[in-house]
Structure formats: structure tokens, C-alpha cells
Design a protein around this motif. Sequence first.
Motif, PDB file in Angstrom:
ATOM      1  N   VAL B  54      -1.553  -4.538  -0.638  1.00  0.00           N
ATOM      2  CA  VAL B  54      -0.874  -5.308   0.402  1.00  0.00           C
ATOM      3  C   VAL B  54       0.211  -4.438   1.024  1.00  0.00           C
ATOM      4  CG1 VAL B  54       0.542  -7.356   0.840  1.00  0.00           C
ATOM      5  CG2 VAL B  54      -1.326  -7.464  -0.832  1.00  0.00           C
ATOM      6  N   SER B  55       0.390  -4.482   2.338  1.00  0.00           N
ATOM      7  CA  SER B  55       1.371  -3.616   2.987  1.00  0.00           C
ATOM      8  C   SER B  55       2.732  -4.283   3.170  1.00  0.00           C
ATOM      9  CB  SER B  55       0.854  -3.157   4.342  1.00  0.00           C
ATOM     10  OG  SER B  55       0.631  -4.284   5.174  1.00  0.00           O
ATOM     11  N   GLU B  56       2.754  -5.601   3.113  1.00  0.00           N
ATOM     12  CA  GLU B  56       4.036  -6.284   3.288  1.00  0.00           C
ATOM     13  C   GLU B  56       3.988  -7.651   2.617  1.00  0.00           C
ATOM     14  OE1 GLU B  56       6.410  -6.044   7.105  1.00  0.00           O
ATOM     15  OE2 GLU B  56       5.945  -8.185   7.132  1.00  0.00           O
ATOM     16  N   PHE B  66       5.294  -1.806   1.934  1.00  0.00           N
ATOM     17  CA  PHE B  66       4.640  -0.883   1.010  1.00  0.00           C
ATOM     18  C   PHE B  66       3.752   0.083   1.788  1.00  0.00           C
ATOM     19  CE2 PHE B  66       3.527   0.232  -3.257  1.00  0.00           C
ATOM     20  CZ  PHE B  66       2.235   0.739  -3.178  1.00  0.00           C
ATOM     21  N   ASN B  67       3.945   1.372   1.561  1.00  0.00           N
ATOM     22  CA  ASN B  67       3.154   2.413   2.218  1.00  0.00           C
ATOM     23  C   ASN B  67       2.437   3.204   1.130  1.00  0.00           C
ATOM     24  OD1 ASN B  67       2.188   4.799   3.455  1.00  0.00           O
ATOM     25  ND2 ASN B  67       3.800   4.721   5.010  1.00  0.00           N
ATOM     26  N   LYS B  68       1.188   2.862   0.894  1.00  0.00           N
ATOM     27  CA  LYS B  68       0.450   3.449  -0.220  1.00  0.00           C
ATOM     28  C   LYS B  68       0.222   4.946  -0.022  1.00  0.00           C
ATOM     29  CE  LYS B  68      -3.666   2.550  -3.021  1.00  0.00           C
ATOM     30  NZ  LYS B  68      -4.859   1.667  -3.160  1.00  0.00           N
ATOM     31  N   SER B  69      -0.093   5.360   1.192  1.00  0.00           N
ATOM     32  CA  SER B  69      -0.390   6.776   1.430  1.00  0.00           C
ATOM     33  C   SER B  69       0.855   7.646   1.233  1.00  0.00           C
ATOM     34  CB  SER B  69      -0.957   6.982   2.833  1.00  0.00           C
ATOM     35  OG  SER B  69      -0.019   6.560   3.804  1.00  0.00           O
ATOM     36  N   ALA B  70       2.004   7.111   1.584  1.00  0.00           N
ATOM     37  CA  ALA B  70       3.261   7.847   1.417  1.00  0.00           C
ATOM     38  C   ALA B  70       3.873   7.625   0.045  1.00  0.00           C
ATOM     39  CB  ALA B  70       4.258   7.448   2.503  1.00  0.00           C
TER      40      ALA B  70
END
Lengths: 113, 111
Positions: B54-56, B66-70
Motif C-alpha cells: 500500500v502506498s498511503e 510509503f515508497n517501496k522502491s526508495a
Amino acid sequence: EPEVTQTPSHQVTQMGQEVILHCVPISNHLYFYWYRQILGQKVEFLVSFYNNEISEKSEIFDDQFSVERPDGSNFTLKIRSTKLEDSAMYFCATSGDGNQPQHFGDGTRLSIL
Amino acid sequence: QQQVKQSPQSLIVQKGGISIINCAYENTAFDYFPWYQQFPGKGPALLIAIRPDVSEKKEGRFTISFNKSAKQFSLHIMDSQPGDSATYFCAARRVTGKLIFGQGTTLQVKP
């Protein structure tokens, strides 16, 4: 809301003495953890406990430390021969299962003299 | 190596402002990212949490981005209140259940 209860709130012990910290988990919780927080520092994992055995322990959790559930409700942390550097806040945390959030008690402040 | 780095160490915000606390992690073997709020003399209390798919996530005035790649995640407190003054810890949970905490951020919200 159910709480994790820790006793005592403050424990003062002479160096070299044994100390036992007590935790009453939230009812029906099956996963138990101990963490510690040295004054001004971050919270550090000590040990996790499930099904009456240690699941994981940190390098801090050496042979001087042990955990058990003596009566099926209490969860205890024992330090056999305390050192000055054991002075810290010790937090018990519990969760219903490994995927549920961990709920923390208010801690025991351990002071080693 | 399993590390969670948190910044800033301390933060002062005016009442009504936005408080932003950032965390970065160094290992991908985490399955859950909680934020805890701690008042003096109390244990950490779960505030809000997010899973890496989930990104937010938003709960009231509190939002996790949430920034999974970073490998980064942040806590935003909207309309900050004096009662929000506390220490905030981000954490990352291993699949074994072990929580790895950041260093903590002491937030002071001025009236």
C-alpha cells in the motif's frame, strides 16, 4: 481497551544480583516480546517467545537472560547477574498472532547500582 | 544489515501546522511498518501502520506515505496539536515478528 501490564514499575538492584521482571499479556495473545530502551536511545529488540519457546533473540540476549511463562499467564524476563549496563527501561509487548500489531506495556525501569 | 534510520531527531511545529517525520530502511525482508507514539513514562503506543503493498494510509489526522522502491516511509500529522507533543518511533517488522525501531523523533507542538 485491553492492556499489557508490567510490574514493578521501577526496580533498583545491586550489581550482580538477579532480577525478574513481570508481564501480564493481553488475554488470548500468544506472541510475547521483550524490548529495552536505554535512556535517550531507541527501543531495541531482546527476544520473542511463542508456544513456550524462544522464537528469536538478539545478540544482547546472552546467557544471563532468560524468559518463561511460569503459570500460563505471566511472562517473565530474568537477568541472572545484573551489570551496570543493564540499566534501562524494559518493555513487554504481546500480539494475538505474528501478523497482528504488538501492544506494549508501560515498562519497568531497571536501575543497577 | 537491518537498519531503520529516522529523521529529524527533533521537530518543533506551530499548532495547526503539519509535522513530517521520515524513515528509511535498508532491508527488504520487512512485512509491516508501524509508527508508535510514546509519552514520557509510558510505553510505545501503536499510532498507525502500513503494509508494503500500500502506498498511503490515512487515519484521522495521521497519514503514512510509503515508497517501496526508495525504501522510505513517512508520517504526516495534519493540524498538529499541543497534545501531539511526544516522541514518535517508526519501525519495521521482520516476518519473524521482531520490530526494528528508528531512533525516534521528539515532536513539540507550540500553542
